[in-house]
Motif scaffolding. Structure first.
Motif, PDB file in Angstrom:
ATOM      1  N   PRO A  14      67.424 135.598  24.050  1.00 29.99           N
ATOM      2  CA  PRO A  14      66.824 136.808  24.615  1.00 29.99           C
ATOM      3  C   PRO A  14      66.289 136.611  26.036  1.00 29.99           C
ATOM      4  CG  PRO A  14      65.982 136.377  22.406  1.00 29.99           C
ATOM      5  CD  PRO A  14      66.728 135.164  22.837  1.00 29.99           C
ATOM      6  N   LEU A  15      66.485 137.646  26.843  1.00 32.54           N
ATOM      7  CA  LEU A  15      65.878 137.769  28.164  1.00 32.54           C
ATOM      8  C   LEU A  15      65.144 139.100  28.212  1.00 32.54           C
ATOM      9  CD1 LEU A  15      68.813 136.517  30.399  1.00 32.54           C
ATOM     10  CD2 LEU A  15      66.675 135.313  29.920  1.00 32.54           C
ATOM     11  N   PHE A  16      64.100 139.167  29.018  1.00 32.16           N
ATOM     12  CA  PHE A  16      63.234 140.346  29.044  1.00 32.16           C
ATOM     13  C   PHE A  16      63.137 140.924  30.449  1.00 32.16           C
ATOM     14  CE2 PHE A  16      61.878 137.421  25.758  1.00 32.16           C
ATOM     15  CZ  PHE A  16      61.885 138.238  24.640  1.00 32.16           C
ATOM     16  N   GLU A  17      62.939 142.253  30.497  1.00 27.84           N
ATOM     17  CA  GLU A  17      62.679 142.957  31.749  1.00 27.84           C
ATOM     18  C   GLU A  17      61.584 143.977  31.499  1.00 27.84           C
ATOM     19  OE1 GLU A  17      66.120 144.813  33.543  1.00 27.84           O
ATOM     20  OE2 GLU A  17      67.410 143.385  32.502  1.00 27.84           O
ATOM     21  N   THR A  18      60.565 143.962  32.349  1.00 24.12           N
ATOM     22  CA  THR A  18      59.526 144.974  32.278  1.00 24.12           C
ATOM     23  C   THR A  18      58.831 145.078  33.630  1.00 24.12           C
ATOM     24  OG1 THR A  18      57.599 145.783  31.040  1.00 24.12           O
ATOM     25  CG2 THR A  18      57.707 143.412  31.458  1.00 24.12           C
ATOM     26  N   GLY A  19      58.255 146.234  33.886  1.00 23.08           N
ATOM     27  CA  GLY A  19      57.445 146.439  35.079  1.00 23.08           C
ATOM     28  C   GLY A  19      55.977 146.581  34.738  1.00 23.08           C
ATOM     29  N   HIS A  20      55.639 146.475  33.453  1.00 23.21           N
ATOM     30  CA  HIS A  20      54.254 146.637  33.010  1.00 23.21           C
ATOM     31  C   HIS A  20      53.443 145.395  33.396  1.00 23.21           C
ATOM     32  CE1 HIS A  20      50.777 147.195  30.408  1.00 23.21           C
ATOM     33  NE2 HIS A  20      51.158 148.451  30.274  1.00 23.21           N
ATOM     34  N   ALA A  21      52.346 145.608  34.086  1.00 29.35           N
ATOM     35  CA  ALA A  21      51.539 144.509  34.641  1.00 29.35           C
ATOM     36  C   ALA A  21      51.122 143.477  33.598  1.00 29.35           C
ATOM     37  CB  ALA A  21      50.305 145.069  35.355  1.00 29.35           C
ATOM     38  N   ALA A  22      50.806 143.916  32.396  1.00 28.40           N
ATOM     39  CA  ALA A  22      50.321 142.984  31.369  1.00 28.40           C
ATOM     40  C   ALA A  22      51.417 142.056  30.846  1.00 28.40           C
ATOM     41  CB  ALA A  22      49.707 143.761  30.203  1.00 28.40           C
ATOM     42  N   TYR A  23      52.681 142.401  31.086  1.00 29.53           N
ATOM     43  CA  TYR A  23      53.781 141.632  30.510  1.00 29.53           C
ATOM     44  C   TYR A  23      54.769 141.109  31.554  1.00 29.53           C
ATOM     45  CZ  TYR A  23      51.836 143.664  26.340  1.00 29.53           C
ATOM     46  OH  TYR A  23      50.963 144.035  25.335  1.00 29.53           O
ATOM     47  N   LEU A  24      54.367 141.094  32.825  1.00 25.01           N
ATOM     48  CA  LEU A  24      55.258 140.591  33.873  1.00 25.01           C
ATOM     49  C   LEU A  24      55.691 139.152  33.621  1.00 25.01           C
ATOM     50  CD1 LEU A  24      53.626 142.118  37.080  1.00 25.01           C
ATOM     51  CD2 LEU A  24      55.746 142.843  35.934  1.00 25.01           C
ATOM     52  N   TRP A  25      54.877 138.382  32.920  1.00 27.17           N
ATOM     53  CA  TRP A  25      55.207 136.989  32.605  1.00 27.17           C
ATOM     54  C   TRP A  25      56.508 136.879  31.815  1.00 27.17           C
ATOM     55  CZ3 TRP A  25      55.282 135.839  27.400  1.00 27.17           C
ATOM     56  CH2 TRP A  25      54.607 136.734  26.543  1.00 27.17           C
ATOM     57  N   LEU A  26      56.858 137.926  31.055  1.00 26.72           N
ATOM     58  CA  LEU A  26      58.105 137.904  30.282  1.00 26.72           C
ATOM     59  C   LEU A  26      59.338 137.849  31.185  1.00 26.72           C
ATOM     60  CD1 LEU A  26      57.322 140.522  27.508  1.00 26.72           C
ATOM     61  CD2 LEU A  26      57.849 138.105  27.133  1.00 26.72           C
ATOM     62  N   ASN A  27      59.236 138.428  32.397  1.00 28.97           N
ATOM     63  CA  ASN A  27      60.363 138.428  33.326  1.00 28.97           C
ATOM     64  C   ASN A  27      60.728 137.023  33.792  1.00 28.97           C
ATOM     65  OD1 ASN A  27      60.503 141.279  33.343  1.00 28.97           O
ATOM     66  ND2 ASN A  27      58.922 141.383  34.910  1.00 28.97           N
ATOM     67  N   ARG A  28      59.826 136.063  33.609  1.00 28.34           N
ATOM     68  CA  ARG A  28      60.010 134.724  34.164  1.00 28.34           C
ATOM     69  C   ARG A  28      60.307 133.653  33.115  1.00 28.34           C
ATOM     70  NH1 ARG A  28      55.723 137.022  37.099  1.00 28.34           N
ATOM     71  NH2 ARG A  28      54.118 136.005  35.876  1.00 28.34           N
ATOM     72  N   ILE A  29      60.532 134.046  31.871  1.00 32.92           N
ATOM     73  CA  ILE A  29      60.744 133.032  30.829  1.00 32.92           C
ATOM     74  C   ILE A  29      62.169 133.055  30.290  1.00 32.92           C
ATOM     75  CG2 ILE A  29      58.298 133.150  30.164  1.00 32.92           C
ATOM     76  CD1 ILE A  29      59.305 134.501  27.520  1.00 32.92           C
ATOM     77  N   VAL A  30      62.531 131.955  29.667  1.00 34.22           N
ATOM     78  CA  VAL A  30      63.767 131.833  28.899  1.00 34.22           C
ATOM     79  C   VAL A  30      63.343 131.686  27.446  1.00 34.22           C
ATOM     80  CG1 VAL A  30      65.744 130.324  28.433  1.00 34.22           C
ATOM     81  CG2 VAL A  30      65.049 130.796  30.790  1.00 34.22           C
ATOM     82  N   SER A  31      64.093 132.285  26.552  1.00 32.69           N
ATOM     83  CA  SER A  31      63.727 132.195  25.144  1.00 32.69           C
ATOM     84  C   SER A  31      64.962 132.007  24.275  1.00 32.69           C
ATOM     85  CB  SER A  31      62.944 133.445  24.708  1.00 32.69           C
ATOM     86  OG  SER A  31      63.741 134.597  24.819  1.00 32.69           O
ATOM     87  N   ILE A  32      64.715 131.585  23.052  1.00 38.69           N
ATOM     88  CA  ILE A  32      65.769 131.491  22.052  1.00 38.69           C
ATOM     89  C   ILE A  32      65.299 132.217  20.798  1.00 38.69           C
ATOM     90  CG2 ILE A  32      66.716 129.327  22.925  1.00 38.69           C
ATOM     91  CD1 ILE A  32      65.417 127.980  20.455  1.00 38.69           C
ATOM     92  N   GLY A  33      66.242 132.726  20.057  1.00 41.82           N
ATOM     93  CA  GLY A  33      65.930 133.398  18.807  1.00 41.82           C
ATOM     94  C   GLY A  33      66.707 132.776  17.664  1.00 41.82           C
ATOM     95  N   VAL A  34      66.049 132.645  16.545  1.00 38.61           N
ATOM     96  CA  VAL A  34      66.688 132.171  15.321  1.00 38.61           C
ATOM     97  C   VAL A  34      66.734 133.366  14.378  1.00 38.61           C
ATOM     98  CG1 VAL A  34      66.562 130.551  13.388  1.00 38.61           C
ATOM     99  CG2 VAL A  34      65.812 129.835  15.686  1.00 38.61           C
ATOM    100  N   GLY A  35      67.944 133.841  14.078  1.00 43.91           N
ATOM    101  CA  GLY A  35      68.105 135.036  13.274  1.00 43.91           C
ATOM    102  C   GLY A  35      68.323 134.738  11.805  1.00 43.91           C
ATOM    103  N   ARG A  36      68.052 135.750  10.999  1.00 40.62           N
ATOM    104  CA  ARG A  36      68.325 135.674   9.563  1.00 40.62           C
ATOM    105  C   ARG A  36      68.518 137.098   9.040  1.00 40.62           C
ATOM    106  NH1 ARG A  36      63.068 135.171  10.404  1.00 40.62           N
ATOM    107  NH2 ARG A  36      61.572 136.267   9.127  1.00 40.62           N
ATOM    108  N   LEU A  37      69.265 137.198   7.956  1.00 38.17           N
ATOM    109  CA  LEU A  37      69.485 138.489   7.313  1.00 38.17           C
ATOM    110  C   LEU A  37      68.300 138.813   6.420  1.00 38.17           C
ATOM    111  CD1 LEU A  37      73.201 137.911   6.271  1.00 38.17           C
ATOM    112  CD2 LEU A  37      72.357 139.159   8.272  1.00 38.17           C
ATOM    113  N   ILE A  38      67.867 140.073   6.439  1.00 33.85           N
ATOM    114  CA  ILE A  38      66.819 140.561   5.541  1.00 33.85           C
ATOM    115  C   ILE A  38      67.362 141.814   4.858  1.00 33.85           C
ATOM    116  CG2 ILE A  38      64.916 139.578   6.887  1.00 33.85           C
ATOM    117  CD1 ILE A  38      64.408 142.429   8.006  1.00 33.85           C
ATOM    118  N   ALA A  39      66.688 142.273   3.823  1.00 35.49           N
ATOM    119  CA  ALA A  39      67.126 143.481   3.118  1.00 35.49           C
ATOM    120  C   ALA A  39      67.210 144.635   4.112  1.00 35.49           C
ATOM    121  CB  ALA A  39      66.165 143.812   1.984  1.00 35.49           C
ATOM    122  N   GLY A  40      68.397 145.194   4.282  1.00 38.64           N
ATOM    123  CA  GLY A  40      68.606 146.336   5.154  1.00 38.64           C
ATOM    124  C   GLY A  40      68.702 146.034   6.634  1.00 38.64           C
ATOM    125  N   GLY A  41      68.646 144.763   7.016  1.00 39.53           N
ATOM    126  CA  GLY A  41      68.702 144.498   8.443  1.00 39.53           C
ATOM    127  C   GLY A  41      68.675 143.033   8.812  1.00 39.53           C
TER     128      GLY A  41
END
Length: 157
Positions: free
Chosen positions: A121-148
């Motif tokens: 995942p990569l993030f984009e936002t202009g909201h001042a409280a979350y600008l830090w998200l624009n500068r990070i790299v992340s990974i996600g570990v997925g799994r199946l759940i009921a209905g999604g």
């Protein structure tokens, strides 16, 4: 030879999404394209929490036994920020799990150790409280759940 610096991971949030029935476009020139739209969802972590905007989702491409994740979703935090989250990745099932995947009512019972489900995942936002998200790299570990699906998302530090 210089020392190797190993990255560390910090839990960012866990996201759970219920999916609408998939839209299957059939076999095309690149493989089988399927849209799995989010019907509803929530995410929660130490620094942000909120809901997933319905209608956003994954335009997955299946080629042979490899599923190529191509997702774009909108996160709305509990304090009203809009965050765009896009991610690619891979989803691979062993042959036996692939057979169980066909039953939508019980596919969430497939043991996650029987499949590989990773995203970037990569993030984009202009909201001042979350600008830090624009500068990070992340990974996600997925799994199946009921209905999604669910993801545990980690910031790479």
């Amino acid at each position: 030879m210089p020392d190797v610096i190993l990255p560390t991971l910090r839990h960012l949030f866990t996201l759970e999404a219920q999916l609408a029935p998939p839209l299957d476009a059939g076999e095309g020139p690149l493989g089988r394209r399927t849209l799995s739209a989010v019907a509803e969802g929530r995410f929660s972590g130490p620094r942000l929490r909120g809901c997933v905007n319905p209608g956003t989702g994954d335009w997955m491409l299946t080629r042979g036994d490899i599923r190529v994740v191509d997702a774009r979703i909108s996160l709305i935090t509990d304090d009203g920020a809009l965050i765009h989250m896009s991610y690619g990745g891979r989803l691979l099932f062993d042959r036996e799990a692939l057979t169980a995947l066909a039953d939508r009512s019980s596919r969430h019972l497939i043991d996650p150790s029987r499949y590989y489900f990773r995203t970037t995942p990569l993030f984009e936002t202009g909201h001042a409280a979350y600008l830090w998200l624009n500068r990070i790299v992340s990974i996600g570990v997925g799994r199946l759940i009921a209905g999604g699906v669910a993801y545990d998302v980690f910031e790479v530090t």
